[in-house]
Design an enzyme around this catalytic site. Structure first.
Site, PDB file in Angstrom:
ATOM      1  N   THR A 263       0.697  -1.373   0.046  1.00  0.00           N
ATOM      2  CA  THR A 263      -0.144   0.109  -0.044  1.00  0.00           C
ATOM      3  C   THR A 263       0.866   1.309   0.049  1.00  0.00           C
ATOM      4  O   THR A 263       1.943   1.177   0.646  1.00  0.00           O
ATOM      5  CB  THR A 263      -1.052  -0.015   1.200  1.00  0.00           C
ATOM      6  OG1 THR A 263      -1.798  -1.267   1.166  1.00  0.00           O
ATOM      7  CG2 THR A 263      -1.985   1.164   1.254  1.00  0.00           C
ATOM      8  N   PHE A 265       0.953   5.153   0.656  1.00  0.00           N
ATOM      9  CA  PHE A 265       0.472   6.208   1.659  1.00  0.00           C
ATOM     10  C   PHE A 265       1.228   7.551   1.291  1.00  0.00           C
ATOM     11  O   PHE A 265       2.286   7.723   0.832  1.00  0.00           O
ATOM     12  CB  PHE A 265       0.851   5.949   3.095  1.00  0.00           C
ATOM     13  CG  PHE A 265       0.265   4.688   3.519  1.00  0.00           C
ATOM     14  CD1 PHE A 265      -0.740   4.567   4.421  1.00  0.00           C
ATOM     15  CD2 PHE A 265       1.191   3.384   3.412  1.00  0.00           C
ATOM     16  CE1 PHE A 265      -1.308   3.341   5.025  1.00  0.00           C
ATOM     17  CE2 PHE A 265       0.703   1.953   3.851  1.00  0.00           C
ATOM     18  CZ  PHE A 265      -0.710   2.152   4.552  1.00  0.00           C
TER      19      PHE A 265
END
Ligand SMILES: O=C(O)C(=O)C[C@]1(C(=O)O)C=C[C@@H](O)C=C1
Length: 363
Positions: A263, A265
């Site tokens: 992921t 960010f």
């Protein structure tokens, strides 16, 4: 067995001597950072102490110079913590993240700012934006895209209404585990809690191993972990931080379907970050709804040989333009070739907002 040429005792003496040197050098470095802070306070009143471009350069240099035996990422992580402690001496940095405690976003915040940062959990992505806008914290950390599940629309939408800038990015490998309270047996698990994104990232594994269990979506992985703490027939899909925070044990480890599941960010703040040498820029562009609009938008990128790393389309919420495009590309808006390309895009688009130029995530 052959006798070792150096004794254990001698090696430990050598380690003690090296530790003395390391201690002295870290203290000297911290004193330098204190002097840097004095200069910043004197020359730029109200100035910012955290300098993402400099931190990225320090970490990249360490990785380039490292000759082992520790691997470069490990070495950079150690320096990450030294810098984090040095910055805390200058001014402790306050960071809001999408909570609750134990989420991957908290892990990303600590990976980026180090353990000396003060991190504060927020209940929603727009709250993270609001806290930074209000000046209650210096920076915010929000998820923006997952390699398996795609973009996090909430974050993109928040940028449309906000004047905040992107100051950095951090990419985290996401490992999901099936967690249970200590007394729960594998054959008793009839319900599994997790965030919808995590369910999606572990779909195949769940279909193969727990096809009968009810899947209950909740607001975060950490919340899932909190719930199973008191339920003997339930399990949660969450990461290491949540497992540790709630004292859960792992029934199965790394259950994500794709081993490269990660992921990305974003670090949001109020600051324009100077060139670091390996940067990315993020834009929001509104185009007039006419044939060939997307081609017109992309053409200058192609001609200036600018490497686009992401293109997302979102429906416009103002109603004036039908669609807006979120674009990431390699380069900094202060580089001449990027500035020239942006000028052309501005002529073709109805609206262009530069969300920020920032260092490519190092760790
Ligand atoms: O170079 C600076 O501006 C510093 O404040 C020093 C230092 C460091 O420890 O190297 C600390 C904090 C900044 O974010 C960047 C670097």
């Amino acid at each position: 067995m052959t006798e070792p040429t150096v004794s254990l005792e001698a090696l430990r003496q050598r380690i003690d001597a090296l530790d003395n040197d390391i201690l002295r050098l870290i203290s000297e470095r911290a004193a330098c950072a204190q002097q840097v802070a004095e200069i910043k306070a004197e020359h730029e009143p109200g100035g910012v102490f955290y300098r993402p471009e400099r931190e990225a350069q320090v970490l990249r240099r360490v990785m380039e110079l490292n000759k082992g035996p520790l691997d470069s990422e490990e070495m950079a992580r150690l320096f990450r913590e030294i810098m984090s402690a040095c910055l805390a001496l200058e001014q402790p940095v306050k960071v809001a993240y999408l909570g609750p405690e134990g989420t991957f976003t908290q892990q990303a915040a600590l990976k980026h700012f180090g353990e000396s940062a003060i991190s504060l959990p927020m209940a929603a992505i727009d709250e993270v934006f609001r806290e930074v806008e209000a000046g209650a914290v210096n920076y915010g950390v929000v998820p923006v895209e997952n390699s398996t599940e795609g973009v996090i629309n909430h974050t993109l939408d928040s940028f449309m209404d906000s004047g905040l800038r992107i100051c950095g990015e951090v990419v985290l490998r996401i490992h999901h585990h099936l967690l249970v309270a200590e007394t729960t047996r594998r054959d008793k698990v009839s319900r599994i809690y997790s965030h919808p994104q995590s369910f999606a990232q572990c779909r195949k594994w769940l279909d193969a191993h727990f096809p009968q269990a009810e899947r209950v979506p909740v607001s975060s992985n950490a919340e899932a972990a909190r719930l199973v703490k008191t339920e003997w027939h339930s399990a949660a899909i969450a990461g290491d931080m949540a497992a540790k925070l709630y004292g859960l044990s792992k029934l199965a480890e790394k259950i994500e379907d794709r081993p490269d599941n990660s992921t990305r960010f974003l670090i949001i703040g109020n600051q324009d970050v100077p060139i670091s040498g390996a940067d990315k820029t993020s834009l929001v562009v509104a185009m007039r709804n006419q044939p060939g609009a997307l081609h017109d938008l992309l053409e200058p990128f192609h001609r200036h040989q600018i490497d686009m790393t992401r293109l997302e389309t979102r429906p416009s919420r103002t109603g004036v333009w039908n669609y807006v495009f979120f674009i990431d590309f390699k380069g900094h808006c202060e580089e001449p070739r990027v500035a020239a390309m942006l000028e052309e895009v501005q002529l073709r688009a109805a609206e262009v907002k530069v969300l920020g130029s920032y260092p490519v995530g190092v760790l």
